[in-house]
Motif scaffolding. Structure first.
Motif, PDB file in Angstrom:
ATOM      1  N   LYS A   1       0.811  -1.218   0.000  1.00 46.25           N
ATOM      2  CA  LYS A   1       0.000   0.000   0.000  1.00 46.25           C
ATOM      3  C   LYS A   1       0.848   1.273   0.000  1.00 46.25           C
ATOM      4  O   LYS A   1       0.347   2.352   0.324  1.00 46.25           O
ATOM      5  CB  LYS A   1      -0.955  -0.006   1.189  1.00 46.25           C
ATOM      6  CG  LYS A   1      -2.021  -1.090   1.098  1.00 46.25           C
ATOM      7  CD  LYS A   1      -3.097  -0.907   2.150  1.00 46.25           C
ATOM      8  CE  LYS A   1      -4.195  -1.948   1.994  1.00 46.25           C
ATOM      9  NZ  LYS A   1      -5.280  -1.742   2.998  1.00 46.25           N
ATOM     10  N   ARG A   2       2.090   1.141  -0.385  1.00 44.23           N
ATOM     11  CA  ARG A   2       2.968   2.313  -0.373  1.00 44.23           C
ATOM     12  C   ARG A   2       2.428   3.448  -1.228  1.00 44.23           C
ATOM     13  O   ARG A   2       2.485   4.618  -0.851  1.00 44.23           O
ATOM     14  CB  ARG A   2       4.355   1.915  -0.876  1.00 44.23           C
ATOM     15  CG  ARG A   2       5.407   3.016  -0.722  1.00 44.23           C
ATOM     16  CD  ARG A   2       6.643   2.700  -1.529  1.00 44.23           C
ATOM     17  NE  ARG A   2       6.392   2.864  -2.960  1.00 44.23           N
ATOM     18  CZ  ARG A   2       7.133   2.311  -3.916  1.00 44.23           C
ATOM     19  NH1 ARG A   2       8.150   1.542  -3.605  1.00 44.23           N
ATOM     20  NH2 ARG A   2       6.845   2.525  -5.186  1.00 44.23           N
ATOM     21  N   SER A   3       1.860   3.100  -2.381  1.00 50.77           N
ATOM     22  CA  SER A   3       1.395   4.137  -3.309  1.00 50.77           C
ATOM     23  C   SER A   3       0.238   4.949  -2.743  1.00 50.77           C
ATOM     24  O   SER A   3      -0.076   6.027  -3.249  1.00 50.77           O
ATOM     25  CB  SER A   3       0.975   3.505  -4.635  1.00 50.77           C
ATOM     26  OG  SER A   3      -0.091   2.580  -4.446  1.00 50.77           O
ATOM     27  N   GLU A   4      -0.422   4.438  -1.692  1.00 52.00           N
ATOM     28  CA  GLU A   4      -1.498   5.195  -1.052  1.00 52.00           C
ATOM     29  C   GLU A   4      -0.945   6.274  -0.123  1.00 52.00           C
ATOM     30  O   GLU A   4      -1.681   7.185   0.263  1.00 52.00           O
ATOM     31  CB  GLU A   4      -2.416   4.255  -0.264  1.00 52.00           C
ATOM     32  CG  GLU A   4      -3.155   3.244  -1.134  1.00 52.00           C
ATOM     33  CD  GLU A   4      -4.086   2.372  -0.327  1.00 52.00           C
ATOM     34  OE1 GLU A   4      -4.394   2.751   0.832  1.00 52.00           O
ATOM     35  OE2 GLU A   4      -4.514   1.315  -0.832  1.00 52.00           O
ATOM     36  N   PHE A   5       0.323   6.160   0.234  1.00 54.91           N
ATOM     37  CA  PHE A   5       0.916   7.087   1.189  1.00 54.91           C
ATOM     38  C   PHE A   5       2.023   7.937   0.569  1.00 54.91           C
ATOM     39  O   PHE A   5       2.129   9.127   0.853  1.00 54.91           O
ATOM     40  CB  PHE A   5       1.492   6.306   2.386  1.00 54.91           C
ATOM     41  CG  PHE A   5       0.466   5.616   3.216  1.00 54.91           C
ATOM     42  CD1 PHE A   5      -0.019   6.212   4.379  1.00 54.91           C
ATOM     43  CD2 PHE A   5      -0.035   4.372   2.858  1.00 54.91           C
ATOM     44  CE1 PHE A   5      -0.964   5.575   5.158  1.00 54.91           C
ATOM     45  CE2 PHE A   5      -0.988   3.730   3.630  1.00 54.91           C
ATOM     46  CZ  PHE A   5      -1.458   4.334   4.790  1.00 54.91           C
ATOM     47  N   PHE A   6       2.865   7.297  -0.260  1.00 57.78           N
ATOM     48  CA  PHE A   6       4.048   7.984  -0.765  1.00 57.78           C
ATOM     49  C   PHE A   6       4.154   7.851  -2.281  1.00 57.78           C
ATOM     50  O   PHE A   6       3.780   6.829  -2.858  1.00 57.78           O
ATOM     51  CB  PHE A   6       5.326   7.420  -0.128  1.00 57.78           C
ATOM     52  CG  PHE A   6       5.412   7.593   1.354  1.00 57.78           C
ATOM     53  CD1 PHE A   6       5.867   8.784   1.903  1.00 57.78           C
ATOM     54  CD2 PHE A   6       5.029   6.564   2.211  1.00 57.78           C
ATOM     55  CE1 PHE A   6       5.939   8.949   3.277  1.00 57.78           C
ATOM     56  CE2 PHE A   6       5.101   6.722   3.581  1.00 57.78           C
ATOM     57  CZ  PHE A   6       5.554   7.924   4.121  1.00 57.78           C
ATOM     58  N   LYS A   7       4.704   8.887  -2.881  1.00 62.03           N
ATOM     59  CA  LYS A   7       5.070   8.813  -4.282  1.00 62.03           C
ATOM     60  C   LYS A   7       6.410   8.094  -4.396  1.00 62.03           C
ATOM     61  O   LYS A   7       7.082   7.853  -3.394  1.00 62.03           O
ATOM     62  CB  LYS A   7       5.160  10.220  -4.879  1.00 62.03           C
ATOM     63  CG  LYS A   7       3.848  11.003  -4.819  1.00 62.03           C
ATOM     64  CD  LYS A   7       4.039  12.416  -5.338  1.00 62.03           C
ATOM     65  CE  LYS A   7       2.749  13.226  -5.206  1.00 62.03           C
ATOM     66  NZ  LYS A   7       2.921  14.639  -5.641  1.00 62.03           N
ATOM     67  N   GLU A   8       6.823   7.803  -5.598  1.00 62.75           N
ATOM     68  CA  GLU A   8       8.068   7.063  -5.813  1.00 62.75           C
ATOM     69  C   GLU A   8       9.266   7.806  -5.255  1.00 62.75           C
ATOM     70  O   GLU A   8      10.236   7.190  -4.779  1.00 62.75           O
ATOM     71  CB  GLU A   8       8.265   6.794  -7.309  1.00 62.75           C
ATOM     72  CG  GLU A   8       9.449   5.879  -7.613  1.00 62.75           C
ATOM     73  CD  GLU A   8       9.320   4.508  -6.979  1.00 62.75           C
ATOM     74  OE1 GLU A   8      10.352   3.962  -6.544  1.00 62.75           O
ATOM     75  OE2 GLU A   8       8.193   3.978  -6.908  1.00 62.75           O
ATOM     76  N   ASP A   9       9.217   9.164  -5.272  1.00 63.63           N
ATOM     77  CA  ASP A   9      10.348   9.940  -4.767  1.00 63.63           C
ATOM     78  C   ASP A   9      10.337  10.103  -3.250  1.00 63.63           C
ATOM     79  O   ASP A   9      11.208  10.764  -2.684  1.00 63.63           O
ATOM     80  CB  ASP A   9      10.377  11.322  -5.433  1.00 63.63           C
ATOM     81  CG  ASP A   9       9.116  12.143  -5.118  1.00 63.63           C
ATOM     82  OD1 ASP A   9       8.247  11.655  -4.363  1.00 63.63           O
ATOM     83  OD2 ASP A   9       9.023  13.274  -5.632  1.00 63.63           O
TER      84      ASP A   9
END
Length: 253
Positions: free
Chosen positions: A150-158
């Motif tokens: 669920k990383r994309s729900e919290f952080f962008k790739e950078d």
């Protein structure tokens, strides 16, 4: 508590409030039997600052899910999510059980000293906690960063925050140094209760950051922690002063 046994009933009520009665009713709505109490009384709130207590003792309990490390090489942890190490939250085998304990110790130490949780979430959602860990300590190892579903729900790739209309406010990065200043001990060097000039706050940050190193194998052992500057220069001397004060207390007859 000081002089607790000497308080009269009126003094007890004045200090802690009068008893709060709550009527007892049966779930089925029928009248209570002759032997049932008509009401219950809430427990009295005995909370008070630790420095106002007489000869306090800290008791560590609840070892119901503990295990012998030598007999359990890859255990299952039952630590509450808010205090769990990242390797457990990210479903990695616990091959360093004592290192998991060190992480939990660091999280607990912040809460004891700061009187608030280190990772503050609206719910004990595991992904929210992981997000708070990264917010506080920085980016985790690549394998965890890439495997967090669920990383994309919290952080962008950078590594910057994702703007999400579901959040109450736009999140801001609050790294560990800032959270230490927000521990309720004063927000400036002049008002802070810590020995800022002597480096206590910096030493505490180094101490906590060592315990909460993302890589389990890189966390110090309990014996190594005793040699850290914060322990040697502030914590252990304070403990020795407390022991000397205790030894000077003469019980009244």
């Amino acid at each position: 508590m000081p002089h607790f046994d000497d308080l009269s009933t009126s003094e007890l009520y004045k200090r802690f409030g009068k008893p709060v009665e709550v009527p007892i009713r049966r779930v089925d709505g029928k009248p209570g039997g002759p032997h049932a109490p008509p009401h219950a009384i809430y427990s009295m709130n005995l909370s008070m600052p630790a420095n106002e207590m007489d000869n306090p003792e800290i008791i560590i309990s609840d070892y119901g899910t503990s295990f012998i490390v030598a007999d359990t090489p890859i255990p299952t942890l039952h630590t509450p999510a808010l205090y769990s190490p990242p390797e457990d939250l990210l479903n990695e085998p616990i091959i360093h059980p004592t290192a998991a304990d060190i992480w939990t110790l660091g999280v607990n130490m912040y809460e004891v000293l700061g009187e608030r949780p280190l990772f503050e979430t609206f719910s004990w959602d595991r992904d929210d906690i992981i997000g708070e860990m990264i917010n506080t300590l920085g980016r985790p190892p690549v394998r965890w960063w890439n495997s967090w579903l669920k990383r994309s729900e919290f952080f962008k790739e950078d590594g910057s925050w994702v703007d999400d209309f579901r959040r109450i406010s736009t999140p801001v990065f609050r790294r560990l140094p800032q959270r230490l200043w927000e521990m309720g001990r004063g927000e400036t060097a002049q008002t802070c209760e810590w020995d800022v000039a002597g480096g206590e706050l910096r030493a505490l940050e180094d101490f906590l950051r060592a315990m909460m190193t993302f890589e389990p194998a890189e966390r110090p052992t309990a014996d190594q922690l005793l040699g850290y500057e914060y322990m040697v220069k502030w914590a252990l001397p304070a403990w020795e002063r407390q022991k000397r004060q205790k030894s000077r207390i003469v019980p009244s007859l």
